[in-house]
Write an enzyme that holds these catalytic residues in place. Structure first.
Site, PDB file in Angstrom:
ATOM      1  N   LYS A  79       0.885  -1.169  -0.028  1.00 53.12           N
ATOM      2  CA  LYS A  79       0.024  -0.189   0.008  1.00 53.12           C
ATOM      3  C   LYS A  79       0.856   1.444  -0.082  1.00 53.12           C
ATOM      4  O   LYS A  79       1.921   1.374   0.635  1.00 53.12           O
ATOM      5  CB  LYS A  79      -0.948  -0.090   1.081  1.00 53.12           C
ATOM      6  CG  LYS A  79      -1.992   1.090   1.204  1.00 53.12           C
ATOM      7  CD  LYS A  79      -2.946   0.852   2.466  1.00 53.12           C
ATOM      8  CE  LYS A  79      -4.034   2.078   2.629  1.00 53.12           C
ATOM      9  NZ  LYS A  79      -4.951   1.767   3.747  1.00 53.12           N
ATOM     10  N   SER A 159     -10.025   2.345   2.436  1.00 51.65           N
ATOM     11  CA  SER A 159      -8.920   2.875   1.822  1.00 51.65           C
ATOM     12  C   SER A 159      -7.964   1.888   0.952  1.00 51.65           C
ATOM     13  O   SER A 159      -7.485   2.329  -0.387  1.00 51.65           O
ATOM     14  CB  SER A 159      -8.281   4.267   2.452  1.00 51.65           C
ATOM     15  OG  SER A 159      -7.226   3.249   3.556  1.00 51.65           O
ATOM     16  N   SER A 183     -10.399   0.140   6.773  1.00 52.45           N
ATOM     17  CA  SER A 183      -9.711   0.140   5.617  1.00 52.45           C
ATOM     18  C   SER A 183      -9.282  -1.212   5.039  1.00 52.45           C
ATOM     19  O   SER A 183      -8.742  -1.159   4.025  1.00 52.45           O
ATOM     20  CB  SER A 183      -8.994   1.361   5.677  1.00 52.45           C
ATOM     21  OG  SER A 183      -9.602   2.482   5.170  1.00 52.45           O
TER      22      SER A 183
HETATM   23  N1  GLN Z   1     -13.510   4.840   5.580  1.00 53.95           N
HETATM   24  C1  GLN Z   1     -13.081   5.245   6.829  1.00 53.95           C
HETATM   25  C2  GLN Z   1     -12.565   6.775   6.682  1.00 53.95           C
HETATM   26  O1  GLN Z   1     -12.669   7.180   5.650  1.00 53.95           O
HETATM   27  C3  GLN Z   1     -11.823   4.450   7.294  1.00 53.95           C
HETATM   28  C4  GLN Z   1     -10.626   4.630   6.515  1.00 53.95           C
HETATM   29  C5  GLN Z   1      -9.293   3.700   7.169  1.00 53.95           C
HETATM   30  O2  GLN Z   1      -9.506   3.204   7.692  1.00 53.95           O
HETATM   31  N2  GLN Z   1      -8.140   4.172   6.596  1.00 53.95           N
HETATM   32  O3  GLN Z   1     -11.943   7.360   7.630  1.00 53.95           O
END
Ligand code: GLN
Length: 493
Positions: A79, A159, A183
């Site tokens: 990532k 994400s 995410s």
């Molecule tokens: N979707 C969540 C956010 O936008 C979690 C994102 C994540 O876990 N990095 O904050």
């Protein structure tokens, strides 16, 4: 030559160790698959030479009779939130374009030391903020899955959407993810793969671009529970460079995998049965219960009374921490610098940040700065922190009644790209089942449960006690064996 890209982590590692194929053959095939899949937009940067270099090291070690690592010869996707020495690291933001770290994150270093190689840096939501990969400066990764009879582009989740898409599309056997509020689990669920967020502190945050430091946690994404157990074992470990790193031995999760749940209690949280949850999600949850019962577990209903406050609390705490963490992007130290003609230092800060951050990142910085400001701090931030404690206490009480908790991972299957973008609140609701475990710092995993009537994957979530990744993995294994999820997305890219 057989197609090696369908193989998982263990199969690749053991196949190389047993001399069935070489690590170079494996890396070459994955490099080719990555190159042919530009339409999925999963990688921001590809590093075929790094994958080959690591493969050659594994082949040479084997030829010399040296022991191979836990991930010996396994090429993976990284990532693009993990700093990689000498390879651009962007967090999918324009503000970090051109940033080439002079250091390696601890987690990626651990993986390379275990014999893994890097195929490239994977797309994500900008600074990991999002649930669809649509906030990436480089455009969204696309899911390899499509609804039956439709060619609409679907989200791979977020994400870690580049990671989930690449693993589901067989561009890599496994990838790293990070999970701040879902995410790893949410993208895993909507692409039919497995992902585990370990206990907060298991994997070092050192060298991972920070979003919300009290929540951020790295973990593996792969196509089987066993592969996740192997990779997590390589990623985890105490790191003095991260003050929140757990100073505890890393158990051998791979060796202790056991799908027999006799004597275990599985909690079903009443409050997760939310109004408006689609029937296919409820059905798959019920099916999960049956599978765990079949594995010998006893099902008990539990209560997590503060569940409904978790999401609003998360969307105060995470932006608050983000607004502080992202203050460092000033145009001086990293990546982008916008210096308008004849302007001064302040103008440079403003121009760089205005141009460098995407809309969602700016929204979070504004929300975060607002909730931390003197007049509103107690009303929002302090209040959210109190809720966080109550959510954690709900789980502590629940552990008196059960060993693991079963819930859906997401309130829906993959949605279309563009479908939810105009409504940030609808997008935030994707995280409703994922966020409570994040606030409490608990290990949590998503495993594939099957396809819905549109032919799209659904995931089931297992949440465990602090430090009990083994309990989570074992319950996941019990589901995996019964779900027998073998469907693959049909290749269109
Ligand atoms: N979707 C969540 C956010 O936008 C979690 C994102 C994540 O876990 N990095 O904050």
């Amino acid at each position: 030559m057989t197609d090696l890209t369908n193989l998982g982590v263990r199969e690749i590692r053991d196949g190389i160790a047993n001399g069935e194929f070489t690590a170079r053959e494996v890396a070459s095939q994955f490099n080719a698959a990555v190159e042919a899949a530009a339409a999925l937009n999963t990688f921001i940067v590809t590093t075929p030479e790094k994958a080959l270099e690591a493969a050659d090291a594994t082949d040479a070690a084997r030829a010399a009779g040296k022991p191979l690592g836990r991930m010996g010869g396994v090429p993976i996707g990284m990532k693009d939130l993990f700093c990689t020495h000498g390879t651009q690291t962007t967090a999918a933001s324009h503000i970090l374009e051109g940033f080439v770290p002079q250091y390696e994150s601890t987690v990626s270093a651990n993986l390379w030391n275990a014999g893994a190689g890097m195929l490239g840096k994977l797309n994500l939501d900008q600074f990991a903020m999002g649930s669809s990969n649509e906030t990436s400066f480089f455009g969204p990764a696309k899911s390899p899955w499509r609804k039956e009879g439709s060619n609409m582009a679907l989200t791979a989740g977020g994400s870690s959407g580049g990671s989930s898409s690449a693993v589901a599309a067989r561009l890599c056997p496994a990838a790293t993810g990070t999970d701040t509020g879902g995410s790893i689990r949410q993208p895993a669920a909507v692409t039919g793969i497995v992902g585990i967020k370990p206990t907060y502190g298991r994997c070092s945050r050192w060298g991972v671009v920070a979003f919300a430091s009290s929540l951020d946690q790295a973990g593996p994404m792969a196509r089987s529970v066993e592969d996740c157990a192997i990779m997590l074992g390589a990623m985890a470990g105490y790191d003095p460079k991260d003050s929140t790193s757990l100073d505890m031995p890393v158990p051998d999760w791979e060796a202790a995998l056991d799908a027999d749940l006799k004597g275990k209690k599985v909690g079903i949280p009443r409050e997760y049965r939310m109004e408006g949850t689609p029937q296919d999600i409820l059905d798959s949850w019920k099916q999960g219960e049956e599978w765990l019962k079949d594995a010998g577990a006893e099902i008990v209903e539990i209560s997590l009374p503060h569940t409904k406050y978790a999401l609003p609390a998360y969307y105060i705490i995470a932006p608050a921490e983000a607004s502080s963490n992202l203050a460092r992007y000033d145009g001086v130290r990293y990546g982008l610098r916008d210096l308008p003609e004849g302007s001064g230092l302040q103008d440079m800060y403003a121009a760089t940040r205005a141009d460098g951050f995407g809309d969602e990142v700016k929204r979070r910085i504004l929300i975060g700065t607002y909730v931390l400001s003197a007049g509103f701090y107690d009303a929002y931030y302090t209040q959210a922190q109190k809720i966080r404690t109550l959510v954690a206490q709900d789980f502590e009480k629940a552990w008196g009644e059960c060993d693991v908790i079963l819930a859906p991972t997401t309130p829906n299957a993959a949605f279309g790209l563009g479908e939810m973008q105009s409504d940030p609140l609808a997008m935030y609701l994707n995280d409703v089942f994922a966020v409570p475990a994040s606030l409490a710092g608990l290990p949590a995993m998503s495993v594939p449960a099957g396809l819905n009537s549109d032919g799209l994957p659904l995931g089931l979530q297992i949440v465990g006690k602090p430090f009990d990744e083994q309990g989570v993995l074992n319950a996941g294994l019990a589901i995996e064996r019964r779900a027998s999820f073998e469907e693959k997305p049909e290749k269109w890219w």
